[in-house]
Write an enzyme that holds these catalytic residues in place. Structure first.
Site, short mmCIF file in Angstrom:
data_model
loop_
_atom_site.label_atom_id
_atom_site.label_comp_id
_atom_site.label_asym_id
_atom_site.label_seq_id
_atom_site.Cartn_x
_atom_site.Cartn_y
_atom_site.Cartn_z
CG ASP A 10 -26.74 -29.14 5.98
OD1 ASP A 10 -27.68 -28.39 6.32
OD2 ASP A 10 -26.08 -29.81 6.80
CD GLU A 19 -28.72 -22.40 6.86
OE1 GLU A 19 -27.52 -22.68 7.05
OE2 GLU A 19 -29.56 -23.23 6.50
CG ASP A 24 -30.60 -29.57 12.32
OD1 ASP A 24 -30.74 -30.26 11.29
OD2 ASP A 24 -29.54 -28.99 12.63
O1 MIG Z 1 -23.90 -28.81 11.82
O2 MIG Z 1 -24.27 -32.60 8.12
O3 MIG Z 1 -29.54 -29.92 9.16
O4 MIG Z 1 -29.50 -32.64 8.47
O5 MIG Z 1 -27.26 -34.13 9.26
C1 MIG Z 1 -24.84 -29.79 11.44
C2 MIG Z 1 -24.69 -32.81 9.43
C3 MIG Z 1 -24.80 -29.98 9.96
C4 MIG Z 1 -27.22 -30.01 9.69
C5 MIG Z 1 -28.34 -30.60 8.89
C6 MIG Z 1 -28.46 -32.06 9.22
C7 MIG Z 1 -27.16 -32.76 8.92
C8 MIG Z 1 -26.02 -32.12 9.73
N1 MIG Z 1 -25.95 -30.69 9.41
#
Ligand code: MIG
Length: 738
Positions: free
Chosen positions: A365, A368, A453
């Site tokens: 996650d 980017e 999201d």
């Molecule tokens: O700033 O890890 O898209 O699926 O639950 C949010 C927490 C960070 C974004 C992800 C989401 C995840 C969440 N993350």
């Protein structure tokens, strides 16, 4: 001849554009070298143009599959198939232009919010953590610069292989002009796929950029996630609920709160004192555990990963060599420089911390990379690229230093590569499951993807179809969105409708944000639970068909989710539809996408169709007004299909011995059945069976195309007109004829 109103609009826009100087008249300042070549790839003629500015190295591709080899033939002059013009407008700005006819639809381009046809808008490709998915949303997490232009029954495509910012203007001025602006000082490659069928275009593109390996069977099951299951006990309870309620599920996903202070490669021993035991115990119940991994490493001398990374110069730096520090979940954090192979190997070895504890899948996650308070480090309408020194930070690969913006779109891709390679080292003969949020062309070689999201809105349920279709046409077959919606609060109706569609997402995961209302399948009472249980059991019964489709993807690049035009290219109504899709060649999925509705129009192309849940044949070539109850399967099966289906199970560990029924639709039917162990790479060595199935003259027959796998004993049936007949001697021994 009288001029149409449209004509006056076009004239008026030309005047307005000229006064805004939107039609650039800059001259070509290019004085480097350009190389043209051409190849026939998977039957598609492809022109390639490689542009190298003076003093730049030949481009390095992060997209092209190293295993793919093409017989490129060098050309002396631009090939006639390359119907574009291009120029370098300034030191860092490139422009590629061509025009499109009025009927062209623009599909693909990776992850875009909205409907399927991208025409009429500007689409920026610059990896962005944007959790507001609304009409005006532009850049999202992934950047896949592969556009397919559908023109009647055929299509052509353009792939601009550069990991720098790209702005695709797909006729926003409505005069047929397409332009791509690239902000880069480095060499790039453009591929032009000449007119072909849509399946051939995707075959050729995925031949170049790779296809996904067969996923482990468990990863095709239902995955349950939450930001976050906070303690060991909560996870145990979730596992127990699924099993006592007999709701199919294969994986439990741990979001950031399993860690100590959000520090990567740690476990909160306060909340997960016996993490290893937890993983072992839920494994015995048939669950795999997937853990999230974020790239940001806490900038703190007390953090072992930070100390090591520092010693190895593994982090992205500012131009003056000092550490770049951003803010993410662990607070002040440094970012590993994943374009460097040594950094990837180091990071990969760190993943053993999780892999050695029995964690089955890794979820990347924030890659980017996301930074709190700085999600858009370069404005989407930037005209020039800042100098390397001013691009937020610099990165280093074997060739030297490069500004981050030049390679931003592969940050997540390279993290996914590090993950994949590490899992491969740790588990040399296993199928792997990794999931990523950011990615670039070719991401399908290493990861499944989800689309970030979304929110618990019917709009986002609706948008998931065209979005996933565009992602699928961009080479990424293993994809899905958060079922139930991530942000906001879901409700009973939305959750059930979302599962009705979600059981057909290749990646099927229920996930919900921190503040949202709980949305596990039992959260809204017995009626909703019962409907979801039934829907998930339909998915599990269809898993043999899913596996066959993944095998097909490996062979020809076809995604599982396909636009109607994939199979009905000459049907101009089908071409306009993006609220239903084909799941493989035999199943048409057309779910309810609006609140308060239980009916919707469904377009059935020519031929005859059966409702998945049973009923008389319907003649296609028209729309039907179809009703779906909460537990209905929103799907139709094409007459003449044979679907391989398993008897109900609650996790994929039970599938190998579950009875298989070949469901025949119609009095003449054909199908395919793929069989392997579902867990190892044996299929790459020929350890699989592939059967052609056929039903005609009241007789079911099969022909083996490949035999290399010895399945465990299980009963087989075929079913026709609602009646099941056991196939006593199936599979036939290698020597018998059918
Ligand atoms: O700033 O890890 O898209 O699926 O639950 C949010 C927490 C960070 C974004 C992800 C989401 C995840 C969440 N993350």
């Amino acid at each position: 001849m009288a001029k149409s109103p449209e004509h006056f609009w076009i004239e008026a826009r030309k005047i307005a554009d000229a006064s805004e100087k939107r039609v650039s008249t800059s001259k070509n300042v290019f004085c480097g070298t350009v190389h043209y070549d051409r190849a026939l790839i998977a039957g598609v003629p492809v022109c390639r143009m490689t542009v190298v500015p003076p003093g730049s190295a030949w481009p390095k591709s992060y997209a092209i599959d190293a295993a793919s080899r093409q017989p490129w033939k060098t050309l002396k002059k631009p090939p006639s198939g390359l119907r574009l013009s291009w120029r370098q407008e300034s030191e860092s700005r490139w422009l590629v232009q061509w025009s499109i006819t009025p009927e062209v639809q623009c599909w693909g381009l990776g992850e875009r919010y909205g409907g399927m046809n991208l025409r009429g808008r500007v689409h920026t490709l610059f990896a962005t953590d944007n959790d507001q998915h609304i009409e005006s949303t532009d850049s999202l997490y992934k950047s896949i610069p592969m556009l397919t232009l559908v023109e009647g029954e055929t299509a052509y495509a353009v792939f601009l292989d550069s990991p720098a910012l790209q702005r695709w203007d797909l006729d926003s001025t409505r005069n047929g002009a397409v332009s791509v602006t690239l902000l880069s000082r480095r060499a790039f490659t453009l591929y032009w796929f000449e007119s072909s069928s849509l399946p051939d275009i995707v075959a050729a593109y995925t031949h170049l950029t790779g296809r996904c390996d067969l996923p482990p069977r468990w990863s095709l099951g239902h995955q349950q996630s939450r930001w976050s299951y906070p303690t060991e006990q909560v996870v145990r309870n979730i596992a127990k609920e699924f099993r006592t309620r007999k709701i199919p599920c294969d994986a439990i996903v741990l979001d950031i709160d399993y860690m100590d202070d959000y520090r990567v490669f740690t476990i909160s021993r306060e909340r997960f004192p016996r993490f290893e035991r937890l993983v072992a115990d839920v494994s015995k119940m048939g669950f795999r555990v997937v853990t999230i991994v974020d790239p940001g490493v806490a900038k703190s001398p007390s953090d072992a990963t930070f100390r090591e990374g520092r010693r190895l110069n593994a982090f992205c730096t500012k131009a003056d060599g000092s550490l770049f520090v951003g803010k993410v979940w662990p607070g002040a954090a440094c970012l590993p420089d994943f374009i460097n192979v040594e950094v990837r190997n180091w990071w990969g070895d760190k993943l053993d911390f999780l892999l050695s504890k029995g964690v089955a899948g890794i979820w990347n996650d924030m890659n980017e990379p996301a930074l709190f308070g700085n999600q858009r480090p370069l404005s989407a309408d930037a005209r020039e690229l800042p100098s390397d020194q001013e691009q937020l930070f610099v990165q280093h690969d074997s060739k030297g230093t490069v500004g981050h913006f030049e390679v931003r779109n592969v940050y997540g891709q390279q993290m996914a590569l590090a993950t994949h390679d590490a899992m491969r080292r740790a588990r040399p003969n296993e199928r792997l499951f990794a999931l990523t949020r950011s990615g670039y062309a070719g991401i399908q070689r290493t990861s499944a993807v989800w689309l970030g999201d979304n929110a618990s809105w019917f709009e986002h349920l609706r948008a998931s179809i065209p979005m996933l279709l565009n992602v699928s046409l961009s080479g990424v077959a293993f994809c899905g969105v958060d079922i139930g919606g991530f942000g906001g609060n879901t409700d009973a109706e939305l959750l059930v409708r979302w599962y009705q569609l979600g059981i057909f997402y290749p990646f099927c995961r229920n996930h919900c944000a921190l503040n949202g209302r709980a949305q596990e399948p039992w959260s809204f009472g017995p009626e909703v639970e019962k409907a979801i249980r039934r829907l998930l059991s339909v998915r599990y019964r269809l898993l043999p068909y899913f596996e066959q489709l993944f095998a097909e993807h490996r062979q020809c690049g076809a995604p599982l989710m396909r636009p109607m035009a994939w199979h009905y290219p000459s049907d101009s109504t089908a071409r306009q539809i993006d609220d239903q899709f084909m799941f493989g060649s035999d199943i048409l999925v057309a779910p309810i996408l609006q609140r308060g509705k239980s009916r919707r129009p469904v377009y059935l192309p020519k031929g005859r169709w059966f409702r998945f849940d049973g009923g008389p044949a319907l003649r296609g070539g028209r729309f039907y007004d179809v009703e779906y109850r909460l537990d209905s399967t929103p799907a139709f099966v094409k007459e003449g299909a044979i679907l391989p289906m398993a008897s109900p199970v609650v996790h994929t560990g039970q599938l190998a011995t579950a009875a298989i029924t070949f469901r025949c639709f119609g009095i003449q039917a054909k199908g395919r059945y793929w069989q392997d162990d579902g867990s190892t790479l044996g299929y790459e060595r020929g350890e699989y069976n592939d059967w052609m199935l056929s039903f005609s003259n009241h007789r079911f027959t099969s022909k083996s195309i490949h035999r290399g796998f010895e399945p465990v004993a299980r009963p087989y049936f075929y079913e026709t007109a609602g009646r099941r007949h056991q196939l006593r001697d199936w599979p036939p021994t290698a020597t018998s004829t059918d």
